[in-house]
Design an enzyme around this catalytic site. Structure first.
Site, PDB file in Angstrom:
ATOM      1  N   LYS A  13      39.396  49.124  37.809  1.00  0.00           N
ATOM      2  CA  LYS A  13      38.005  48.926  37.894  1.00  0.00           C
ATOM      3  C   LYS A  13      37.555  48.372  39.443  1.00  0.00           C
ATOM      4  O   LYS A  13      36.691  48.915  39.789  1.00  0.00           O
ATOM      5  CB  LYS A  13      37.563  47.573  37.050  1.00  0.00           C
ATOM      6  CG  LYS A  13      37.780  48.001  35.520  1.00  0.00           C
ATOM      7  CD  LYS A  13      37.274  46.725  34.862  1.00  0.00           C
ATOM      8  CE  LYS A  13      38.135  45.467  34.890  1.00  0.00           C
ATOM      9  NZ  LYS A  13      39.205  45.360  34.577  1.00  0.00           N
ATOM     10  N   ARG A  85      33.429  39.419  30.003  1.00  0.00           N
ATOM     11  CA  ARG A  85      34.816  39.402  29.361  1.00  0.00           C
ATOM     12  C   ARG A  85      34.832  38.624  28.275  1.00  0.00           C
ATOM     13  O   ARG A  85      35.980  38.754  27.619  1.00  0.00           O
ATOM     14  CB  ARG A  85      35.405  38.754  30.583  1.00  0.00           C
ATOM     15  CG  ARG A  85      36.451  39.540  31.217  1.00  0.00           C
ATOM     16  CD  ARG A  85      37.316  38.483  32.165  1.00  0.00           C
ATOM     17  NE  ARG A  85      38.277  39.218  32.714  1.00  0.00           N
ATOM     18  CZ  ARG A  85      38.664  39.826  33.769  1.00  0.00           C
ATOM     19  NH1 ARG A  85      37.457  40.107  34.453  1.00  0.00           N
ATOM     20  NH2 ARG A  85      39.678  40.020  34.363  1.00  0.00           N
ATOM     21  N   ARG A 124      50.859  45.956  42.584  1.00  0.00           N
ATOM     22  CA  ARG A 124      49.581  45.778  43.064  1.00  0.00           C
ATOM     23  C   ARG A 124      49.636  44.774  44.037  1.00  0.00           C
ATOM     24  O   ARG A 124      50.023  43.689  43.938  1.00  0.00           O
ATOM     25  CB  ARG A 124      48.685  45.604  41.910  1.00  0.00           C
ATOM     26  CG  ARG A 124      47.147  45.146  42.259  1.00  0.00           C
ATOM     27  CD  ARG A 124      46.282  45.442  41.385  1.00  0.00           C
ATOM     28  NE  ARG A 124      45.966  43.856  40.826  1.00  0.00           N
ATOM     29  CZ  ARG A 124      44.993  43.877  40.013  1.00  0.00           C
ATOM     30  NH1 ARG A 124      44.325  44.948  39.592  1.00  0.00           N
ATOM     31  NH2 ARG A 124      44.894  42.788  39.332  1.00  0.00           N
ATOM     32  N   ARG A 157      49.062  38.999  43.951  1.00  0.00           N
ATOM     33  CA  ARG A 157      48.098  37.913  43.331  1.00  0.00           C
ATOM     34  C   ARG A 157      48.974  37.095  42.699  1.00  0.00           C
ATOM     35  O   ARG A 157      49.892  37.749  41.916  1.00  0.00           O
ATOM     36  CB  ARG A 157      47.057  38.556  42.565  1.00  0.00           C
ATOM     37  CG  ARG A 157      45.654  38.696  43.444  1.00  0.00           C
ATOM     38  CD  ARG A 157      44.734  39.821  42.592  1.00  0.00           C
ATOM     39  NE  ARG A 157      44.711  39.171  41.328  1.00  0.00           N
ATOM     40  CZ  ARG A 157      43.714  39.993  40.468  1.00  0.00           C
ATOM     41  NH1 ARG A 157      42.760  40.953  40.777  1.00  0.00           N
ATOM     42  NH2 ARG A 157      43.562  39.458  39.281  1.00  0.00           N
ATOM     43  N   ARG A 168      47.242  37.661  30.513  1.00  0.00           N
ATOM     44  CA  ARG A 168      46.096  38.622  30.615  1.00  0.00           C
ATOM     45  C   ARG A 168      45.970  39.722  29.604  1.00  0.00           C
ATOM     46  O   ARG A 168      44.704  39.945  29.363  1.00  0.00           O
ATOM     47  CB  ARG A 168      46.115  39.113  32.228  1.00  0.00           C
ATOM     48  CG  ARG A 168      45.532  37.995  33.079  1.00  0.00           C
ATOM     49  CD  ARG A 168      45.889  38.389  34.430  1.00  0.00           C
ATOM     50  NE  ARG A 168      45.392  39.394  34.986  1.00  0.00           N
ATOM     51  CZ  ARG A 168      45.819  40.291  36.029  1.00  0.00           C
ATOM     52  NH1 ARG A 168      46.998  40.050  36.603  1.00  0.00           N
ATOM     53  NH2 ARG A 168      45.193  41.427  36.439  1.00  0.00           N
TER      54      ARG A 168
HETATM   55  P1  ADP Z   1      41.857  41.901  36.335  1.00  0.00           P
HETATM   56  O1  ADP Z   1      40.848  42.674  35.863  1.00  0.00           O
HETATM   57  O2  ADP Z   1      42.888  42.703  37.309  1.00  0.00           O
HETATM   58  O3  ADP Z   1      42.386  40.963  35.404  1.00  0.00           O
HETATM   59  P2  ADP Z   1      39.999  40.207  37.954  1.00  0.00           P
HETATM   60  O4  ADP Z   1      40.071  40.065  39.292  1.00  0.00           O
HETATM   61  O5  ADP Z   1      38.859  40.896  37.286  1.00  0.00           O
HETATM   62  O6  ADP Z   1      41.229  40.656  37.565  1.00  0.00           O
HETATM   63  O7  ADP Z   1      39.904  38.726  37.608  1.00  0.00           O
HETATM   64  C1  ADP Z   1      40.956  37.818  37.669  1.00  0.00           C
HETATM   65  C2  ADP Z   1      41.098  36.468  36.982  1.00  0.00           C
HETATM   66  O8  ADP Z   1      39.592  35.832  37.342  1.00  0.00           O
HETATM   67  C3  ADP Z   1      40.963  36.770  35.450  1.00  0.00           C
HETATM   68  O9  ADP Z   1      42.179  36.819  35.085  1.00  0.00           O
HETATM   69  C4  ADP Z   1      40.170  35.344  35.101  1.00  0.00           C
HETATM   70  O10 ADP Z   1      40.983  34.209  35.166  1.00  0.00           O
HETATM   71  C5  ADP Z   1      39.133  35.301  36.021  1.00  0.00           C
HETATM   72  N1  ADP Z   1      37.865  36.059  35.829  1.00  0.00           N
HETATM   73  C6  ADP Z   1      37.225  37.063  36.504  1.00  0.00           C
HETATM   74  N2  ADP Z   1      36.045  37.487  35.630  1.00  0.00           N
HETATM   75  C7  ADP Z   1      35.961  36.552  34.493  1.00  0.00           C
HETATM   76  C8  ADP Z   1      35.053  36.478  33.597  1.00  0.00           C
HETATM   77  N3  ADP Z   1      33.954  37.420  33.564  1.00  0.00           N
HETATM   78  N4  ADP Z   1      35.222  35.503  32.753  1.00  0.00           N
HETATM   79  C9  ADP Z   1      36.230  34.526  32.613  1.00  0.00           C
HETATM   80  N5  ADP Z   1      37.253  34.665  33.880  1.00  0.00           N
HETATM   81  C10 ADP Z   1      37.084  35.619  34.755  1.00  0.00           C
END
Ligand code: ADP
Ligand code: ZN
Length: 219
Positions: A13, A85, A124, A157, A168
């Site tokens: 994404k 999410r 990654r 990360r 996750r």
């Molecule tokens: P990925 O899609 O690879 O899991 P992101 O960079 O989108 O990674 O998100 C990393 C972390 O940030 C998530 O695992 C969560 O802890 C937090 N996070 C990101 N977006 C949200 C959201 N909309 N609601 C709750 N937590 C979020």
């Protein structure tokens, strides 16, 4: 234009949203990038968010919703990456967009099978300054550890470490898949098979949102 990009961790994404934002001029809103920015600047939200993020858990809905709200009405258009999410976030988004008078134009679901996701996440890395993602196997930075774009440090990360990754995936299944069903029940989800090179996926994505598939050449 308001576009929501949905898909599991590792679906690409961030990579695709970044490119699409460049080719369309839309504002790329990544809640993950915003939160990592808060963590890096040591804000109150950052301190709170970090513990959730490192475990691979979600940051509480109320924090996320207030963080994203002011950006939602951006007249340049928004590309939402990593939000909503949870169903609570999806409902809050609907409400905010209703008030702004700008409904969602497209929900795009990028799907990738679990084995491939785990493979991708384990290789990654990410620039700590400009957030550009790299794959250490298939598309590493030209100079190891150094961002091609800005020279920042490219690191893995904390939440791409194995224990956090499996959490996750579970969190995605339990809390985010219902968001997909929420949008599907309204019949407006575009499906994209996000397997293939970043260029191939970008071509499919651009086509699916009607932005043409010229976009930018690779990288
Ligand atoms: P990925 O899609 O690879 O899991 P992101 O960079 O989108 O990674 O998100 C990393 C972390 O940030 C998530 O695992 C969560 O802890 C937090 N996070 C990101 N977006 C949200 C959201 N909309 N609601 C709750 N937590 C979020
Ligand atoms: Zn960088």
């Amino acid at each position: 234009m308001r576009i929501v990009l949905l898909g599991p961790p590792g679906a690409g994404k961030g990579t695709q949203a970044r490119r699409l934002a460049e080719s369309t001029g839309m504002n790329h809103l990544s809640t993950g990038d915003m939160l990592r920015g808060e963590v890096a600047s040591g804000t109150e939200l950052g301190l709170l968010a970090k513990s959730y993020m490192d475990r691979g858990d979600l940051v509480p809905d109320s924090n996320i919703i207030s963080m994203i709200q002011i950006h939602i009405g951006d007249p340049a258009g928004v590309l939402l990456d990593g939000f909503p999410r949870t169903v609570v976030q999806a409902e809050a988004l609907d409400e905010a967009l209703k008030q702004a008078g700008t409904p969602i134009d497209k929900v795009v679901h990028m799907s990738v099978d679990t084995d491939e996701l785990i493979r991708r996440l384990s290789s990654r890395a990410l620039c700590t300054d400009c957030q550009t993602p790299y794959n250490l196997e298939s598309s590493p930075p030209a100079v190891p550890g150094k961002c091609d774009r800005c020279g920042g440090a490219v690191v893995v990360r904390d939440d791409d470490k194995p224990e956090a990754v499996s959490n996750r995936m579970n969190v995605y299944r339990q809390l985010t898949e219902p968001v997909l069903h929420y949008y599907r029940s309204r019949g407006d989800v575009v499906e994209i098979d996000a397997i293939g090179t970043p260029d191939e996926v970008f071509a499919k994505l651009s086509q699916s949102i009607g932005a043409g598939n010229s976009g930018r050449p690779s990288n």
